[in-house]
Design a protein around this motif. Sequence first.
Motif, PDB file in Angstrom:
ATOM      1  N   CYS A 189      14.154  27.693 -52.914  1.00 12.76           N
ATOM      2  CA  CYS A 189      13.592  29.017 -53.538  1.00 12.76           C
ATOM      3  C   CYS A 189      12.781  28.936 -54.586  1.00 12.76           C
ATOM      4  N   LEU A 190      11.572  29.553 -54.377  1.00 13.69           N
ATOM      5  CA  LEU A 190      10.718  29.893 -55.422  1.00 13.69           C
ATOM      6  C   LEU A 190      10.947  30.920 -56.226  1.00 13.69           C
ATOM      7  N   THR A 191      11.214  30.866 -57.597  1.00 12.24           N
ATOM      8  CA  THR A 191      11.702  32.063 -58.510  1.00 12.24           C
ATOM      9  C   THR A 191      10.384  32.296 -59.584  1.00 12.24           C
ATOM     10  N   LEU A 192      10.486  33.496 -60.010  1.00 13.88           N
ATOM     11  CA  LEU A 192       9.663  33.860 -61.093  1.00 13.88           C
ATOM     12  C   LEU A 192      10.433  33.809 -62.319  1.00 13.88           C
ATOM     13  N   SER A 193      10.273  32.869 -63.093  1.00 22.29           N
ATOM     14  CA  SER A 193      10.933  32.484 -64.406  1.00 22.29           C
ATOM     15  C   SER A 193      10.828  33.690 -65.393  1.00 22.29           C
ATOM     16  N   SER A 194       9.883  34.634 -65.617  1.00 26.29           N
ATOM     17  CA  SER A 194       9.819  35.440 -66.478  1.00 26.29           C
ATOM     18  C   SER A 194      10.277  36.674 -66.304  1.00 26.29           C
ATOM     19  N   GLU A 195      10.683  37.157 -64.907  1.00 26.10           N
ATOM     20  CA  GLU A 195      11.116  38.550 -64.721  1.00 26.10           C
ATOM     21  C   GLU A 195      12.427  38.708 -64.566  1.00 26.10           C
ATOM     22  N   ALA A 196      13.083  39.610 -65.484  1.00 27.59           N
ATOM     23  CA  ALA A 196      14.583  39.854 -65.658  1.00 27.59           C
ATOM     24  C   ALA A 196      15.357  39.963 -64.366  1.00 27.59           C
ATOM     25  N   SER A 197      14.663  40.810 -63.600  1.00 23.31           N
ATOM     26  CA  SER A 197      15.245  41.281 -62.416  1.00 23.31           C
ATOM     27  C   SER A 197      15.644  40.082 -61.319  1.00 23.31           C
ATOM     28  N   GLN A 198      14.797  39.337 -61.558  1.00 25.19           N
ATOM     29  CA  GLN A 198      14.927  38.132 -60.554  1.00 25.19           C
ATOM     30  C   GLN A 198      15.856  37.117 -61.155  1.00 25.19           C
ATOM     31  N   THR A 199      16.067  37.014 -62.453  1.00 24.18           N
ATOM     32  CA  THR A 199      16.980  36.073 -63.164  1.00 24.18           C
ATOM     33  C   THR A 199      18.488  36.634 -62.674  1.00 24.18           C
ATOM     34  N   ARG A 200      18.506  37.936 -62.418  1.00 22.87           N
ATOM     35  CA  ARG A 200      19.842  38.280 -61.948  1.00 22.87           C
ATOM     36  C   ARG A 200      20.044  37.986 -60.556  1.00 22.87           C
ATOM     37  N   GLY A 201      18.919  37.438 -59.843  1.00 24.64           N
ATOM     38  CA  GLY A 201      19.136  37.138 -58.618  1.00 24.64           C
ATOM     39  C   GLY A 201      18.019  38.284 -57.617  1.00 24.64           C
ATOM     40  N   TRP A 202      18.115  37.823 -56.415  1.00 27.93           N
ATOM     41  CA  TRP A 202      17.389  38.771 -55.354  1.00 27.93           C
ATOM     42  C   TRP A 202      18.311  39.721 -54.603  1.00 27.93           C
ATOM     43  N   ALA A 203      17.669  40.848 -54.730  1.00 24.50           N
ATOM     44  CA  ALA A 203      18.537  41.980 -54.143  1.00 24.50           C
ATOM     45  C   ALA A 203      18.453  42.106 -52.569  1.00 24.50           C
ATOM     46  N   PHE A 204      19.556  42.400 -52.111  1.00 26.08           N
ATOM     47  CA  PHE A 204      19.939  42.753 -50.751  1.00 26.08           C
ATOM     48  C   PHE A 204      20.621  43.890 -50.736  1.00 26.08           C
ATOM     49  N   THR A 205      20.741  44.424 -49.354  1.00 24.61           N
ATOM     50  CA  THR A 205      21.850  45.485 -49.148  1.00 24.61           C
ATOM     51  C   THR A 205      22.842  44.758 -48.213  1.00 24.61           C
ATOM     52  N   LEU A 206      24.344  44.847 -48.843  1.00 23.93           N
ATOM     53  CA  LEU A 206      25.546  44.027 -48.052  1.00 23.93           C
ATOM     54  C   LEU A 206      26.466  45.093 -47.833  1.00 23.93           C
ATOM     55  N   ASP A 207      26.779  45.636 -46.685  1.00 26.94           N
ATOM     56  CA  ASP A 207      27.856  46.572 -46.402  1.00 26.94           C
ATOM     57  C   ASP A 207      27.395  47.857 -47.252  1.00 26.94           C
ATOM     58  N   GLY A 208      26.217  48.146 -47.279  1.00 26.16           N
ATOM     59  CA  GLY A 208      25.863  49.449 -47.801  1.00 26.16           C
ATOM     60  C   GLY A 208      25.731  49.435 -49.252  1.00 26.16           C
ATOM     61  N   GLN A 209      25.749  48.364 -49.782  1.00 27.58           N
ATOM     62  CA  GLN A 209      25.957  48.360 -51.095  1.00 27.58           C
ATOM     63  C   GLN A 209      24.771  47.242 -51.625  1.00 27.58           C
ATOM     64  N   LEU A 210      24.232  47.657 -52.723  1.00 33.20           N
ATOM     65  CA  LEU A 210      23.148  46.574 -53.374  1.00 33.20           C
ATOM     66  C   LEU A 210      23.947  45.518 -53.993  1.00 33.20           C
ATOM     67  N   THR A 211      23.396  44.462 -53.580  1.00 31.94           N
ATOM     68  CA  THR A 211      24.095  43.051 -53.925  1.00 31.94           C
ATOM     69  C   THR A 211      22.959  41.881 -54.407  1.00 31.94           C
TER      70      THR A 211
END
Length: 307
Positions: A189-211
């Motif tokens: 995986c190629l990640t953006l080191s300076s962006e706070a939202s990416q340091t928390r992980g990549w966002a997906f919808t699982l079982d109707g919840q943001l995960t």
Amino acid sequence: MDRLKQIESFVAVSMKGSLTAAAAAEGVAPAVIGRRIDALEERLGVKLLVRTTRRITLTHEGSAFLEDAQRVLAELANAEASVSAGGLKASGHLRITAPAGFGRRHVAPLVPQFIARHPEVSLSLDLSDRLVDLVNDGYDCAIRVGDLPDSSLVSTRLADNRRLCVASPDYLAERGRPEHPSDITRHDCLTLSSEASQTRGWAFTLDGQLTRVRPSTRLDCSDGQVLHAWCLAGLGLAWRSWWEVSADVQAGRLVSVLDAYAAPPNGIYAVFAQRKHLPLRVRLWIDFIKEAYADEVYWQQAAVTGA
């Protein structure tokens, strides 16, 4: 009964704390203000104020409505000011800041048109991924992409920002296509080191919840354009914005994966220090760029050209 008067009276009572004070400011009887509030509550079907002989208290619904009502009244006043007195002309210097990648593609190209419309305005554009301090650094407006941190700044949503997981066809042919968000832990995986939202992980919808799923990082970089190039070169999966990779996806240079689990879009915002007494040049800039981003043709053309 005039709806605008009802809202104005509600805001006045909420801010002044009594019917009598609101009525005195307008030069009408308190009973007039009371009837307007009653009519507003009847129309909305909720109680906005709890009135006793000694004090007036906002209900939960009243507090929420007050914020929206103040915003609407302020925007209406700004709209009237922009066309009153025979058409006020914007003038002076406008200082704008935007993220480097997004700013190059979707802010800088719009500046010439704005300046042509308002020849008495000069403009400085700072493209930086640094989160600037608008007040202390002297900026009039910032364009920001993604989730906004809590602050005293005022924001206006300009457009949706859709994120997607992409990879090159060669990478997927070699490593296989992830079928579930949990699969990304087994990929490069190629990640953006300076962006706070990416340091928390990549966002997906699982079982109707943001995960958020933390990727297995092979390479990271503080520059999104470099990550984009690495992704095109087949070095791994990347989680990027649609505005950045749409041309490559449509041309087949990149493939979007895990679309069934895509998270709801976050936003593209104009952020500024205060709404009251906002200079006309700032209001016109925000209106101009919001109008541009609201046009679906703009994004379609950008996707085709890769702009």
